[in-house]
Design a protein around this motif. Structure first.
Motif, PDB file in Angstrom:
ATOM      1  N   ALA A   1       0.802  -1.133   0.136  1.00 31.72           N
ATOM      2  CA  ALA A   1      -0.083   0.101  -0.034  1.00 31.72           C
ATOM      3  C   ALA A   1       0.798   1.366   0.026  1.00 31.72           C
ATOM      4  O   ALA A   1       0.612   2.163  -0.728  1.00 31.72           O
ATOM      5  CB  ALA A   1      -0.830   0.071   1.059  1.00 31.72           C
ATOM      6  N   LEU A   2       1.728   1.323   0.789  1.00 36.83           N
ATOM      7  CA  LEU A   2       2.733   2.518   0.936  1.00 36.83           C
ATOM      8  C   LEU A   2       3.689   2.412  -0.573  1.00 36.83           C
ATOM      9  O   LEU A   2       3.549   3.717  -0.953  1.00 36.83           O
ATOM     10  CB  LEU A   2       3.808   2.169   1.929  1.00 36.83           C
ATOM     11  CG  LEU A   2       3.434   2.335   3.384  1.00 36.83           C
ATOM     12  CD1 LEU A   2       4.418   1.935   4.442  1.00 36.83           C
ATOM     13  CD2 LEU A   2       2.621   3.731   3.603  1.00 36.83           C
ATOM     14  N   ALA A   3       3.877   1.478  -0.921  1.00 36.57           N
ATOM     15  CA  ALA A   3       4.709   1.737  -2.263  1.00 36.57           C
ATOM     16  C   ALA A   3       3.895   2.128  -3.492  1.00 36.57           C
ATOM     17  O   ALA A   3       4.129   2.895  -4.180  1.00 36.57           O
ATOM     18  CB  ALA A   3       5.483   0.073  -2.769  1.00 36.57           C
ATOM     19  N   SER A   4       2.594   1.651  -3.291  1.00 36.80           N
ATOM     20  CA  SER A   4       1.667   2.036  -4.465  1.00 36.80           C
ATOM     21  C   SER A   4       0.954   3.582  -4.255  1.00 36.80           C
ATOM     22  O   SER A   4       0.833   4.016  -5.298  1.00 36.80           O
ATOM     23  CB  SER A   4       0.210   1.220  -4.492  1.00 36.80           C
ATOM     24  OG  SER A   4      -0.484   1.260  -3.342  1.00 36.80           O
ATOM     25  N   ILE A   5       1.242   4.159  -3.208  1.00 38.44           N
ATOM     26  CA  ILE A   5       0.792   5.659  -3.068  1.00 38.44           C
ATOM     27  C   ILE A   5       2.024   6.541  -3.183  1.00 38.44           C
ATOM     28  O   ILE A   5       1.894   7.866  -2.979  1.00 38.44           O
ATOM     29  CB  ILE A   5       0.196   5.977  -1.574  1.00 38.44           C
ATOM     30  CG1 ILE A   5       0.992   5.505  -0.446  1.00 38.44           C
ATOM     31  CG2 ILE A   5      -1.259   5.162  -1.543  1.00 38.44           C
ATOM     32  CD1 ILE A   5       0.142   5.868   0.680  1.00 38.44           C
ATOM     33  N   GLY A   6       3.116   6.101  -3.577  1.00 38.63           N
ATOM     34  CA  GLY A   6       4.329   6.797  -3.999  1.00 38.63           C
ATOM     35  C   GLY A   6       5.062   7.164  -2.670  1.00 38.63           C
ATOM     36  O   GLY A   6       6.036   8.036  -2.768  1.00 38.63           O
ATOM     37  N   VAL A   7       5.351   6.506  -1.704  1.00 36.42           N
ATOM     38  CA  VAL A   7       5.939   6.731  -0.410  1.00 36.42           C
ATOM     39  C   VAL A   7       7.252   6.340  -1.039  1.00 36.42           C
ATOM     40  O   VAL A   7       7.581   5.443  -1.574  1.00 36.42           O
ATOM     41  CB  VAL A   7       5.549   5.949   0.594  1.00 36.42           C
ATOM     42  CG1 VAL A   7       6.714   5.801   1.806  1.00 36.42           C
ATOM     43  CG2 VAL A   7       4.156   6.234   1.130  1.00 36.42           C
ATOM     44  N   PRO A   8       8.166   7.150  -0.502  1.00 31.49           N
ATOM     45  CA  PRO A   8       9.877   7.193  -1.092  1.00 31.49           C
ATOM     46  C   PRO A   8      10.456   5.572  -0.543  1.00 31.49           C
ATOM     47  O   PRO A   8       9.811   5.099   0.350  1.00 31.49           O
ATOM     48  CB  PRO A   8      10.617   8.204  -0.243  1.00 31.49           C
ATOM     49  CG  PRO A   8       9.369   9.136   0.205  1.00 31.49           C
ATOM     50  CD  PRO A   8       8.041   8.327   0.116  1.00 31.49           C
ATOM     51  N   ILE A   9      11.100   5.131  -1.290  1.00 30.98           N
ATOM     52  CA  ILE A   9      11.769   3.846  -1.349  1.00 30.98           C
ATOM     53  C   ILE A   9      12.186   3.611  -0.138  1.00 30.98           C
ATOM     54  O   ILE A   9      12.217   2.700   0.844  1.00 30.98           O
ATOM     55  CB  ILE A   9      12.571   3.471  -2.527  1.00 30.98           C
ATOM     56  CG1 ILE A   9      11.787   3.421  -3.763  1.00 30.98           C
ATOM     57  CG2 ILE A   9      13.445   2.364  -2.189  1.00 30.98           C
ATOM     58  CD1 ILE A   9      10.612   2.129  -3.854  1.00 30.98           C
ATOM     59  N   PRO A  10      13.259   4.377   0.550  1.00 35.91           N
ATOM     60  CA  PRO A  10      13.738   4.364   1.690  1.00 35.91           C
ATOM     61  C   PRO A  10      12.785   4.074   2.785  1.00 35.91           C
ATOM     62  O   PRO A  10      13.033   3.261   3.636  1.00 35.91           O
ATOM     63  CB  PRO A  10      14.608   5.693   1.984  1.00 35.91           C
ATOM     64  CG  PRO A  10      15.078   6.172   0.504  1.00 35.91           C
ATOM     65  CD  PRO A  10      13.495   5.812  -0.233  1.00 35.91           C
ATOM     66  N   VAL A  11      11.667   4.824   2.815  1.00 40.83           N
ATOM     67  CA  VAL A  11      10.435   4.675   4.094  1.00 40.83           C
ATOM     68  C   VAL A  11      10.024   3.453   3.667  1.00 40.83           C
ATOM     69  O   VAL A  11       9.783   2.560   4.680  1.00 40.83           O
ATOM     70  CB  VAL A  11       9.552   5.955   3.894  1.00 40.83           C
ATOM     71  CG1 VAL A  11       8.332   5.648   4.685  1.00 40.83           C
ATOM     72  CG2 VAL A  11      10.220   7.404   4.132  1.00 40.83           C
ATOM     73  N   VAL A  12       9.600   2.939   2.590  1.00 40.57           N
ATOM     74  CA  VAL A  12       8.998   1.579   2.266  1.00 40.57           C
ATOM     75  C   VAL A  12      10.009   0.630   2.907  1.00 40.57           C
ATOM     76  O   VAL A  12       9.681  -0.499   3.308  1.00 40.57           O
ATOM     77  CB  VAL A  12       8.774   1.604   0.797  1.00 40.57           C
ATOM     78  CG1 VAL A  12       8.081  -0.042   0.498  1.00 40.57           C
ATOM     79  CG2 VAL A  12       7.557   2.466   0.397  1.00 40.57           C
ATOM     80  N   THR A  13      11.238   0.603   2.414  1.00 41.31           N
ATOM     81  CA  THR A  13      12.390  -0.332   2.836  1.00 41.31           C
ATOM     82  C   THR A  13      12.135  -0.168   4.344  1.00 41.31           C
ATOM     83  O   THR A  13      12.274  -1.658   4.825  1.00 41.31           O
ATOM     84  CB  THR A  13      13.606   0.116   2.353  1.00 41.31           C
ATOM     85  OG1 THR A  13      13.575   0.139   0.970  1.00 41.31           O
ATOM     86  CG2 THR A  13      14.635  -1.034   2.934  1.00 41.31           C
ATOM     87  N   LEU A  14      12.255   0.817   5.213  1.00 41.51           N
ATOM     88  CA  LEU A  14      12.413   0.791   6.478  1.00 41.51           C
ATOM     89  C   LEU A  14      11.050   0.151   7.267  1.00 41.51           C
ATOM     90  O   LEU A  14      11.104  -0.725   8.008  1.00 41.51           O
ATOM     91  CB  LEU A  14      12.446   2.279   7.190  1.00 41.51           C
ATOM     92  CG  LEU A  14      12.427   2.421   8.845  1.00 41.51           C
ATOM     93  CD1 LEU A  14      13.524   1.481   9.296  1.00 41.51           C
ATOM     94  CD2 LEU A  14      12.426   3.771   9.019  1.00 41.51           C
TER      95      LEU A  14
END
Length: 163
Positions: free
Chosen positions: A32-45
């Motif tokens: 969900a975070l990746a699909s709404i465009g959250v930055p990759i470092p945040v998604v990774t964390l």
């Protein structure tokens, strides 16, 4: 929080259910975070946290057959028995090795056959580090359980087994 840590899961079916639900919830959150465009470092964390937190809770609340349910486990004890710790440690060594290979492929810019794209370096490094850390924790647990003389009840000689 203390009440959660007092809870115990002993039956393997409920352990599998716990792991499956934790994985699905983590996957849904990260996707969900990746699909709404959250930055990759945040998604990774967030991906690391949705994996690490349920794992940390699981090693505290899971109990093996014949393992005392009431007392808290020692900080280093990841499983009930050395054999399981060793097997899972080896599994995570293999996963970390594949992760290392994937990092090398990602850094080289080579496309993987069938994927047609280069994997992301950040998530790949994160997963590799997680796997290597889990391998270390499981193998440390195996060594310490063996040194402490802790064995699975059905591996004890028949004359020593508890009735």
């Amino acid at each position: 929080m203390r009440r959660i840590l007092d809870f115990r899961i002993v039956r393997w079916e409920f352990k599998v259910l716990y792991v499956a639900v934790a994985w699905i919830v983590g996957f849904v959150i990260v996707s969900a975070l990746a699909s709404i465009g959250v930055p990759i470092p945040v998604v990774t964390l967030v991906n690391v946290l949705t994996f690490a937190l349920p794992f940390a809770l699981a090693v505290r609340i899971f109990r093996g057959q014949g393992e005392p349910v009431e007392p808290a486990r020692a900080w280093w004890r990841i499983t009930a028995w050395p054999t399981l710790s060793r097997r899972l440690g080896v599994l995570f060594v293999v996963v970390a090795a594949f992760g290392g290979f994937s990092v090398a492929v990602a850094l080289s810019g080579t496309a993987l056959p069938g994927l047609g794209r280069t994997p992301g370096v950040g998530p790949t490094v994160g997963g590799t580090v997680e796997s290597a850390l889990l391998a270390l924790l499981y193998l440390n647990s195996a060594v310490r359980l063996k040194r402490a003389g802790i064995t699975k009840p059905d591996q004890l000689p028949k004359s020593v087994r508890l009735k």
